[in-house]
Write a protein that holds these residues in place. Structure first.
Motif, PDB file in Angstrom:
ATOM      1  N   SER A 224       0.986  -1.276   0.040  1.00 56.42           N
ATOM      2  CA  SER A 224       0.047  -0.157   0.047  1.00 56.42           C
ATOM      3  C   SER A 224       0.984   1.233   0.101  1.00 56.42           C
ATOM      4  CB  SER A 224      -0.905  -0.082   1.391  1.00 56.42           C
ATOM      5  OG  SER A 224      -0.189   0.197   2.502  1.00 56.42           O
ATOM      6  N   LEU A 225       0.442   2.389  -0.463  1.00 55.15           N
ATOM      7  CA  LEU A 225       0.898   3.616  -0.402  1.00 55.15           C
ATOM      8  C   LEU A 225       0.183   4.538   0.116  1.00 55.15           C
ATOM      9  CD1 LEU A 225       2.779   3.424  -4.013  1.00 55.15           C
ATOM     10  CD2 LEU A 225       3.755   3.201  -1.981  1.00 55.15           C
ATOM     11  N   CYS A 233      -3.874   1.272  -6.552  1.00 55.19           N
ATOM     12  CA  CYS A 233      -3.078   0.324  -5.826  1.00 55.19           C
ATOM     13  C   CYS A 233      -3.673  -1.123  -6.541  1.00 55.19           C
ATOM     14  CB  CYS A 233      -3.382   0.254  -4.412  1.00 55.19           C
ATOM     15  SG  CYS A 233      -2.555   1.520  -3.533  1.00 55.19           S
ATOM     16  N   ASN A 234      -4.679  -1.497  -6.786  1.00 54.97           N
ATOM     17  CA  ASN A 234      -5.508  -2.685  -7.501  1.00 54.97           C
ATOM     18  C   ASN A 234      -4.637  -2.514  -8.799  1.00 54.97           C
ATOM     19  OD1 ASN A 234      -6.570  -3.323  -5.182  1.00 54.97           O
ATOM     20  ND2 ASN A 234      -8.680  -2.294  -5.690  1.00 54.97           N
ATOM     21  N   ASN A 235      -4.794  -1.622  -9.651  1.00 49.67           N
ATOM     22  CA  ASN A 235      -4.312  -1.646 -11.074  1.00 49.67           C
ATOM     23  C   ASN A 235      -2.722  -1.668 -11.370  1.00 49.67           C
ATOM     24  OD1 ASN A 235      -6.939  -1.342 -11.838  1.00 49.67           O
ATOM     25  ND2 ASN A 235      -7.210   0.684 -12.006  1.00 49.67           N
ATOM     26  N   ALA A 238      -0.004  -3.817  -7.056  1.00 51.71           N
ATOM     27  CA  ALA A 238       0.096  -5.294  -7.062  1.00 51.71           C
ATOM     28  C   ALA A 238       1.008  -5.983  -8.025  1.00 51.71           C
ATOM     29  CB  ALA A 238      -1.423  -5.756  -7.216  1.00 51.71           C
ATOM     30  N   LYS A 239       1.310  -5.155  -9.172  1.00 45.74           N
ATOM     31  CA  LYS A 239       1.964  -6.012  -9.995  1.00 45.74           C
ATOM     32  C   LYS A 239       3.747  -5.918  -9.568  1.00 45.74           C
ATOM     33  CE  LYS A 239       1.770  -3.725 -13.543  1.00 45.74           C
ATOM     34  NZ  LYS A 239       1.793  -3.228 -15.132  1.00 45.74           N
ATOM     35  N   TYR A 240       3.929  -5.121  -8.424  1.00 46.35           N
ATOM     36  CA  TYR A 240       5.318  -4.818  -7.961  1.00 46.35           C
ATOM     37  C   TYR A 240       5.480  -5.025  -6.575  1.00 46.35           C
ATOM     38  CZ  TYR A 240       5.517  -2.144 -12.456  1.00 46.35           C
ATOM     39  OH  TYR A 240       5.466  -1.643 -13.620  1.00 46.35           O
ATOM     40  N   CYS A 241       4.307  -5.749  -6.021  1.00 50.43           N
ATOM     41  CA  CYS A 241       4.761  -6.261  -4.593  1.00 50.43           C
ATOM     42  C   CYS A 241       4.887  -7.888  -4.559  1.00 50.43           C
ATOM     43  CB  CYS A 241       3.191  -5.918  -3.975  1.00 50.43           C
ATOM     44  SG  CYS A 241       3.166  -4.219  -3.819  1.00 50.43           S
TER      45      CYS A 241
END
Length: 338
Positions: A224-225, A233-235, A238-241
């Motif tokens: 989260s940021l 965050c969803n779009n 999530a790809k970078y976590c």
């Protein structure tokens, strides 16, 4: 691997040499594990004898094997600073050592010559159905204090000796914590940068020498940021976590519609991977990108099993486990989503 070093070489000290029988038992334990569980991709820590391990895994059907470093050797036979390795049944298409951002390291207050305590290996593996996937193998700095007390003052009183030991342990322990946390931070930055350029799925495996819930390493699971909306965050985020495979396994079980796969909440008790005296901890992890998260719309796989092989620690049989390893082995099963 717990000091994987073929005789007549010694690890750390000149007398620490496996006998022929001990080495045979160690080799057999590893071979038996690979034969029984048949992992497709496996990460190793504490490897001294690289070529010996390469031969062993080849005999077990692993055509792909990689390292990115070599141990240090003193006096031609005393080995220090073991390395990490990876073996795979799937093609390893590229291998690289992770090189951290030196400018960022200095901005964090680290010295210009900062380096990982063990070099991090990145292997790009051709995983079925999703193709090139970046597999990272780590062995973060241990909690062993980085400083040793000066033994020159033999005339100290008992109390003074205790005081000096205490100060050294506090300072040395914190130095190890800073090193471990810095390694995780710089690695995560490199992982994100690599993901941005390649979009490859990510798998991080290894001995973290720390519990992930501890603040020292918790940023490995940042999802989260403060300034970003939930939609962003969803779009994008999530790809970078990365996600803890254990948590993904629980999520998969709770959402399963198959009664045979459902697990009650009371059964979600995480098994330790390391025991020391009367204490235990989870130190070994597998972290995965969103392609392996059943809750992510674009995922390919889900974590259908999470196993910890620890019989050699909690119920050892001398003949079988005498020369095994001091950590449990974490294994996950990935199932293609329908």
């Amino acid at each position: 691997m717990f000091n994987y070093l073929a005789p007549p070489n010694a690890c750390y000290e000149f007398e620490r040499i496996y006998s022929t029988q001990q080495w045979a038992k160690k080799q057999r334990w590893i071979s038996d594990y690979l034969f029984k569980y048949q992992p497709d991709i496996i990460a190793f820590q504490e490897v001294f004898s690289i070529e010996s391990l390469h031969v062993l895994v080849q005999q077990q059907g692993y055509d792909y094997f990689a390292v990115v470093d070599e141990p240090d050797i003193v006096d031609d036979f005393i080995y220090t600073r073991p390395v990490v390795a990876i073996a795979s049944r799937f093609a390893i298409k590229d291998v690289a050592v992770v090189c951290h951002d030196t400018e960022l390291a200095q901005a964090l207050g680290l010295s210009r010559d900062f380096s990982f305590s063990r070099r991090v290996l990145r292997a790009t593996v051709d995983v079925p159905h999703i193709g090139d996937s970046d597999c990272y193998v780590v062995h973060f700095k241990s909690k062993r204090a980085m400083f040793a007390m000066d033994e020159a003052h033999k005339a100290w009183s008992a109390e003074k000796t205790i005081i000096e030991h205490l100060k050294t342990d506090i300072a040395g322990g914190w130095a190890s914590t800073v090193q471990r946390g810095s390694e995780a931070t710089l690695l995560m930055i490199d992982i994100i940068t690599r993901r941005e350029h390649t979009q490859n799925p990510m798998i991080l495996m290894g001995d973290f020498n720390n519990n992930l819930a501890d603040g020292v390493l918790s940023h490995l699971l940042t999802n989260s940021l403060r300034f970003a909306s939930a939609v962003d965050c969803n779009n994008y985020l999530a790809k970078y976590c990365l996600n803890d495979a254990w948590e993904l396994f629980i999520k998969s079980q709770k959402s399963s519609t198959d009664p045979a796969q459902q697990t009650t909440a009371t059964e979600f008790i995480r098994t330790p991977t390391h025991y020391y005296a009367a204490s235990s901890a989870v130190l070994d992890y597998i972290l995965l990108s969103c392609e392996f998260d059943a809750g992510y719309l674009g995922s390919f796989y889900e974590v259908s099993r999470y196993d910890v092989v620890d019989e050699h620690l909690i119920n050892p049989v001398f003949e079988r486990d005498d020369q095994s390893t001091d950590h449990a082995v974490v294994m996950i099963t990935l199932t293609l989503r329908s």
